[in-house]
Design a protein around this motif. Sequence first.
Motif, PDB file in Angstrom:
ATOM      1  N   GLU A 229       0.812  -1.224   0.000  1.00  0.00           N
ATOM      2  CA  GLU A 229       0.000   0.000   0.000  1.00  0.00           C
ATOM      3  C   GLU A 229       0.844   1.272   0.000  1.00  0.00           C
ATOM      4  OE1 GLU A 229      -3.293  -0.142  -0.629  1.00  0.00           O
ATOM      5  OE2 GLU A 229      -2.732  -2.233  -0.850  1.00  0.00           O
ATOM      6  N   ARG A 230       2.062   1.209   0.535  1.00  0.00           N
ATOM      7  CA  ARG A 230       2.922   2.394   0.498  1.00  0.00           C
ATOM      8  C   ARG A 230       3.205   2.824  -0.946  1.00  0.00           C
ATOM      9  NH1 ARG A 230       5.755   5.431   4.028  1.00  0.00           N
ATOM     10  NH2 ARG A 230       7.635   6.450   3.300  1.00  0.00           N
ATOM     11  N   GLY A 231       3.142   1.843  -1.831  1.00  0.00           N
ATOM     12  CA  GLY A 231       3.347   2.120  -3.250  1.00  0.00           C
ATOM     13  C   GLY A 231       2.374   3.170  -3.788  1.00  0.00           C
ATOM     14  N   MET A 232       1.198   3.277  -3.149  1.00  0.00           N
ATOM     15  CA  MET A 232       0.218   4.284  -3.596  1.00  0.00           C
ATOM     16  C   MET A 232       0.793   5.692  -3.456  1.00  0.00           C
ATOM     17  SD  MET A 232      -2.374   2.758  -4.784  1.00  0.00           S
ATOM     18  CE  MET A 232      -3.832   3.778  -4.827  1.00  0.00           C
ATOM     19  N   ARG A 233       1.582   5.902  -2.391  1.00  0.00           N
ATOM     20  CA  ARG A 233       2.218   7.216  -2.232  1.00  0.00           C
ATOM     21  C   ARG A 233       3.173   7.485  -3.389  1.00  0.00           C
ATOM     22  NH1 ARG A 233       4.549   8.720   3.607  1.00  0.00           N
ATOM     23  NH2 ARG A 233       3.005   7.793   4.972  1.00  0.00           N
ATOM     24  N   PHE A 234       3.915   6.425  -3.751  1.00  0.00           N
ATOM     25  CA  PHE A 234       4.923   6.597  -4.809  1.00  0.00           C
ATOM     26  C   PHE A 234       4.270   7.032  -6.112  1.00  0.00           C
ATOM     27  CE2 PHE A 234       7.602   3.075  -2.569  1.00  0.00           C
ATOM     28  CZ  PHE A 234       7.898   3.969  -1.557  1.00  0.00           C
ATOM     29  N   VAL A 235       3.075   6.485  -6.378  1.00  0.00           N
ATOM     30  CA  VAL A 235       2.373   6.828  -7.623  1.00  0.00           C
ATOM     31  C   VAL A 235       2.136   8.339  -7.691  1.00  0.00           C
ATOM     32  CG1 VAL A 235       0.172   6.585  -8.842  1.00  0.00           C
ATOM     33  CG2 VAL A 235       1.320   4.562  -7.924  1.00  0.00           C
ATOM     34  N   TYR A 236       1.631   8.918  -6.600  1.00  0.00           N
ATOM     35  CA  TYR A 236       1.344  10.361  -6.604  1.00  0.00           C
ATOM     36  C   TYR A 236       2.629  11.185  -6.694  1.00  0.00           C
ATOM     37  CZ  TYR A 236      -3.395   8.963  -5.639  1.00  0.00           C
ATOM     38  OH  TYR A 236      -4.621   8.396  -5.754  1.00  0.00           O
ATOM     39  N   MET A 237       3.666  10.700  -6.047  1.00  0.00           N
ATOM     40  CA  MET A 237       4.960  11.414  -6.144  1.00  0.00           C
ATOM     41  C   MET A 237       5.444  11.425  -7.587  1.00  0.00           C
ATOM     42  SD  MET A 237       6.952   9.765  -2.927  1.00  0.00           S
ATOM     43  CE  MET A 237       6.224   9.690  -1.305  1.00  0.00           C
ATOM     44  N   GLU A 238       5.306  10.277  -8.238  1.00  0.00           N
ATOM     45  CA  GLU A 238       5.812  10.166  -9.615  1.00  0.00           C
ATOM     46  C   GLU A 238       5.042  11.055 -10.578  1.00  0.00           C
ATOM     47  OE1 GLU A 238       6.735   6.228 -11.003  1.00  0.00           O
ATOM     48  OE2 GLU A 238       7.404   5.646  -9.009  1.00  0.00           O
ATOM     49  N   ALA A 239       3.764  11.226 -10.313  1.00  0.00           N
ATOM     50  CA  ALA A 239       2.969  12.124 -11.164  1.00  0.00           C
ATOM     51  C   ALA A 239       3.594  13.522 -11.153  1.00  0.00           C
ATOM     52  CB  ALA A 239       1.527  12.179 -10.675  1.00  0.00           C
ATOM     53  N   GLY A 240       4.067  13.930  -9.977  1.00  0.00           N
ATOM     54  CA  GLY A 240       4.707  15.244  -9.845  1.00  0.00           C
ATOM     55  C   GLY A 240       5.987  15.341 -10.660  1.00  0.00           C
ATOM     56  N   HIS A 241       6.766  14.253 -10.664  1.00  0.00           N
ATOM     57  CA  HIS A 241       8.010  14.279 -11.449  1.00  0.00           C
ATOM     58  C   HIS A 241       7.696  14.452 -12.932  1.00  0.00           C
ATOM     59  CE1 HIS A 241      10.386  13.175  -8.020  1.00  0.00           C
ATOM     60  NE2 HIS A 241       9.766  12.023  -7.853  1.00  0.00           N
ATOM     61  N   ILE A 242       6.742  13.680 -13.400  1.00  0.00           N
ATOM     62  CA  ILE A 242       6.400  13.721 -14.829  1.00  0.00           C
ATOM     63  C   ILE A 242       5.849  15.103 -15.175  1.00  0.00           C
ATOM     64  CG2 ILE A 242       4.914  12.731 -16.627  1.00  0.00           C
ATOM     65  CD1 ILE A 242       5.009  10.073 -14.999  1.00  0.00           C
ATOM     66  N   SER A 243       4.998  15.619 -14.321  1.00  0.00           N
ATOM     67  CA  SER A 243       4.394  16.929 -14.555  1.00  0.00           C
ATOM     68  C   SER A 243       5.469  18.012 -14.673  1.00  0.00           C
ATOM     69  CB  SER A 243       3.438  17.248 -13.410  1.00  0.00           C
ATOM     70  OG  SER A 243       3.143  18.616 -13.377  1.00  0.00           O
ATOM     71  N   GLN A 244       6.429  17.986 -13.759  1.00  0.00           N
ATOM     72  CA  GLN A 244       7.471  19.029 -13.816  1.00  0.00           C
ATOM     73  C   GLN A 244       8.293  18.907 -15.098  1.00  0.00           C
ATOM     74  OE1 GLN A 244       7.717  21.642 -12.131  1.00  0.00           O
ATOM     75  NE2 GLN A 244       9.794  22.340 -11.810  1.00  0.00           N
ATOM     76  N   ASN A 245       8.522  17.663 -15.543  1.00  0.00           N
ATOM     77  CA  ASN A 245       9.237  17.488 -16.815  1.00  0.00           C
ATOM     78  C   ASN A 245       8.459  18.141 -17.964  1.00  0.00           C
ATOM     79  OD1 ASN A 245      11.161  16.022 -15.497  1.00  0.00           O
ATOM     80  ND2 ASN A 245      10.896  14.149 -16.672  1.00  0.00           N
ATOM     81  N   ILE A 246       7.141  17.939 -17.963  1.00  0.00           N
ATOM     82  CA  ILE A 246       6.317  18.526 -19.033  1.00  0.00           C
ATOM     83  C   ILE A 246       6.370  20.056 -18.937  1.00  0.00           C
ATOM     84  CG2 ILE A 246       3.982  18.727 -20.019  1.00  0.00           C
ATOM     85  CD1 ILE A 246       3.422  15.868 -18.979  1.00  0.00           C
ATOM     86  N   TYR A 247       6.228  20.571 -17.723  1.00  0.00           N
ATOM     87  CA  TYR A 247       6.291  22.026 -17.511  1.00  0.00           C
ATOM     88  C   TYR A 247       7.602  22.606 -18.076  1.00  0.00           C
ATOM     89  CZ  TYR A 247       2.631  23.685 -14.169  1.00  0.00           C
ATOM     90  OH  TYR A 247       1.480  24.126 -13.571  1.00  0.00           O
TER      91      TYR A 247
END
Length: 290
Positions: A229-247
């Motif tokens: 279940e801790r993996g769920m946190r990682f998913v949201y963190m990773e969304a931020g990484h991808i988003s900043q790359n797009i930005y």
Amino acid sequence: MQNIDITRRLRKLMPIAALLTGLIFAGVLPAQEKEKKQEPFGPELTAEGEKMSIGDRFHHETCATWGGAIGDMLRKKPEKPPQYKSYKDAKKIGLPEPNYSGMTVEEALKKRRSIRNYSTKPLTKKQLSQLLFAAQGVTGKMFGTALRTAPSAGALYPFEIYVVVNNVQDLPRGIYHYSVLDHAIELVKVGDFRDQITDAGMKQETLGKSGATFILSAIFDRVRYKYGERGMRFVYMEAGHISQNIYLQATSLGLGSVCAGAFLDEKVNKLIGVDGQKEAVIYLHPVGCL
Ligand SMILES: Cc1cc2nc3c(=O)[nH]c(=O)nc-3n(C[C@H](O)[C@H](O)[C@H](O)COP(=O)(O)O)c2cc1C
């Protein structure tokens, strides 16, 4: 003399203390006394003894402890889903080489801003290619795993990138899926989805007026099969990484972009054809010309 007196008095009090202890354990003591004995962070209660909100519980129940880590190892985990998703019957369109070189990362960091108004000028395929590469492009290989531009916990890469093409030169309007291994896009649905993506995005007009709106969708079990279940946190963190790359990539290309977390989950999930449980949309990212 006085010391002997105190000892005698304490001895007299001992049966009373024993009786009180017995009552505590028998549960006869008042409720508030019992509450004091409760762990401050029980699975359901805050430090103040209030019922936890769903957000508090998510954070609390995914906190790592050594004991928890052992418990997590023993807990049944989901099966590992396939690492790559592909639409075998879909039309596949190759993208230009993502070889753009623009401003320095320091300049892009200084210039990055959330931009919600775009001109009607279309994006080019080359720009789309560069943006997709920034989001999830393959930059290396390790034991058969395709490493990407954005970091991922355990190199498990839970994200799939979809693009609603609204206004891109030489590309029919529709919904496309990014095929990371061959840097190509697969046509999932052809058509004009500008109104639907705006509606699903809680009427944020920027989503339909962009050249392209990126949809970041996560397959949770790709991470949970290993991290629980801790993996769920990682998913949201990773969304931020991808988003900043797009930005940053959009900034470097001289384009405008904004991340959007406000959307109607069910509608966006339905639009790209995911169930919202095993796979669900986490983030939207329109990009357009200035
Ligand atoms: C998690 C998250 C969700 C956001 N959701 C939206 C959104 O739904 N719509 C929007 O217009 N901006 C959204 N934003 C962008 C913020 O409004 C923006 O980052 C903030 O105003 C700071 O401005 P800047 O990005 O230009 O520095 C979101 C930002 C984050 C980090």
